[in-house]
Design a protein around this motif. Structure first.
Motif, PDB file in Angstrom:
ATOM      1  N   CYS A   1     -29.110  26.608 -56.558  1.00  0.00           N
ATOM      2  CA  CYS A   1     -30.227  26.558 -57.508  1.00  0.00           C
ATOM      3  C   CYS A   1     -29.742  26.680 -58.956  1.00  0.00           C
ATOM      4  CB  CYS A   1     -31.271  27.620 -57.187  1.00  0.00           C
ATOM      5  SG  CYS A   1     -30.679  29.318 -57.198  1.00  0.00           S
ATOM      6  N   ILE A   2     -28.581  27.292 -59.142  1.00  0.00           N
ATOM      7  CA  ILE A   2     -27.971  27.307 -60.466  1.00  0.00           C
ATOM      8  C   ILE A   2     -26.577  26.701 -60.357  1.00  0.00           C
ATOM      9  CG2 ILE A   2     -29.269  29.276 -61.358  1.00  0.00           C
ATOM     10  CD1 ILE A   2     -26.745  31.013 -60.849  1.00  0.00           C
ATOM     11  N   HIS A   3     -26.087  26.243 -61.477  1.00  0.00           N
ATOM     12  CA  HIS A   3     -24.755  25.659 -61.547  1.00  0.00           C
ATOM     13  C   HIS A   3     -24.003  26.368 -62.668  1.00  0.00           C
ATOM     14  CE1 HIS A   3     -21.634  22.600 -61.239  1.00  0.00           C
ATOM     15  NE2 HIS A   3     -21.658  22.510 -62.547  1.00  0.00           N
TER      16      HIS A   3
ATOM     17  N   SER B   1     -26.596  26.370 -65.754  1.00  0.00           N
ATOM     18  CA  SER B   1     -27.683  25.396 -65.812  1.00  0.00           C
ATOM     19  C   SER B   1     -28.498  25.533 -64.531  1.00  0.00           C
ATOM     20  CB  SER B   1     -27.145  23.971 -65.983  1.00  0.00           C
ATOM     21  OG  SER B   1     -26.302  23.619 -64.913  1.00  0.00           O
ATOM     22  N   GLY B   2     -29.709  25.060 -64.576  1.00  0.00           N
ATOM     23  CA  GLY B   2     -30.615  25.207 -63.447  1.00  0.00           C
ATOM     24  C   GLY B   2     -31.425  26.477 -63.583  1.00  0.00           C
ATOM     25  N   GLU B   3     -32.195  26.745 -62.560  1.00  0.00           N
ATOM     26  CA  GLU B   3     -33.071  27.919 -62.559  1.00  0.00           C
ATOM     27  C   GLU B   3     -33.028  28.566 -61.188  1.00  0.00           C
ATOM     28  OE1 GLU B   3     -37.824  28.592 -63.010  1.00  0.00           O
ATOM     29  OE2 GLU B   3     -36.867  27.260 -64.481  1.00  0.00           O
TER      30      GLU B   3
ATOM     31  N   CYS C   1     -33.983  29.983 -57.785  1.00  0.00           N
ATOM     32  CA  CYS C   1     -35.110  29.806 -56.870  1.00  0.00           C
ATOM     33  C   CYS C   1     -35.693  31.192 -56.580  1.00  0.00           C
ATOM     34  CB  CYS C   1     -34.657  29.115 -55.586  1.00  0.00           C
ATOM     35  SG  CYS C   1     -33.579  30.113 -54.528  1.00  0.00           S
TER      36      CYS C   1
END
Length: 131
Positions: free
Chosen positions: A50-52, A78-80, A82
């Motif tokens: 869910c994140i990078h 990056s990302g969010e 979950c």
């Protein structure tokens, strides 16, 4: 002030910490809880995705002022998160805070006082506090 959430939390930790009462036990549990926080963040990236995390050298121009520096710094995430990963990280951070407060209790330190002093230091020193 005695009704703050920090004081309630510190009092609650004092009431329920029975099994790991020794300072050595508390310190080892504190270190373990830190590792679990780190692990849950890593799993969000490596297992769930869910994140990078793309960690690389910061690209900072040579001719900027210290005030401008934060505009060029990247957190590499990056990302969010979950909902599942967010809940897991919240849970592990809660455990970590529990053992931090247990250390405070053992040493007769007030977590509210510590955070208040730290906030004043940040407000006074600002970006020059080198945090």
């Amino acid at each position: 002030m005695k009704d703050s959430i920090l004081h309630k939390f510190q009092d609650s930790v004092s009431e329920v910490l029975i099994r790991h009462k020794s300072m050595l036990d508390i310190i080892s549990k504190y270190q373990e809880s830190c590792a679990k926080v780190n692990r849950s963040i890593i799993k969000a990236a490596t297992n769930c995705g869910c994140i990078h995390i793309d960690a690389k050298a910061q690209n900072i121009p040579k001719d900027i002022s210290y005030e401008e520096l934060k505009d060029f710094m990247d957190n590499h995430v990056s990302g969010e998160l979950c909902d599942i990963c967010r809940d897991k990280i919240n849970e592990e951070m809660g455990h970590h805070l529990f053992y931090l407060v247990a250390i405070c209790n053992t040493l007769d330190l007030d977590i509210h006082e510590i955070l208040t002093k730290q906030c004043k230091n940040i407000e006074t020193l600002g970006k020059y506090g080198l945090y």
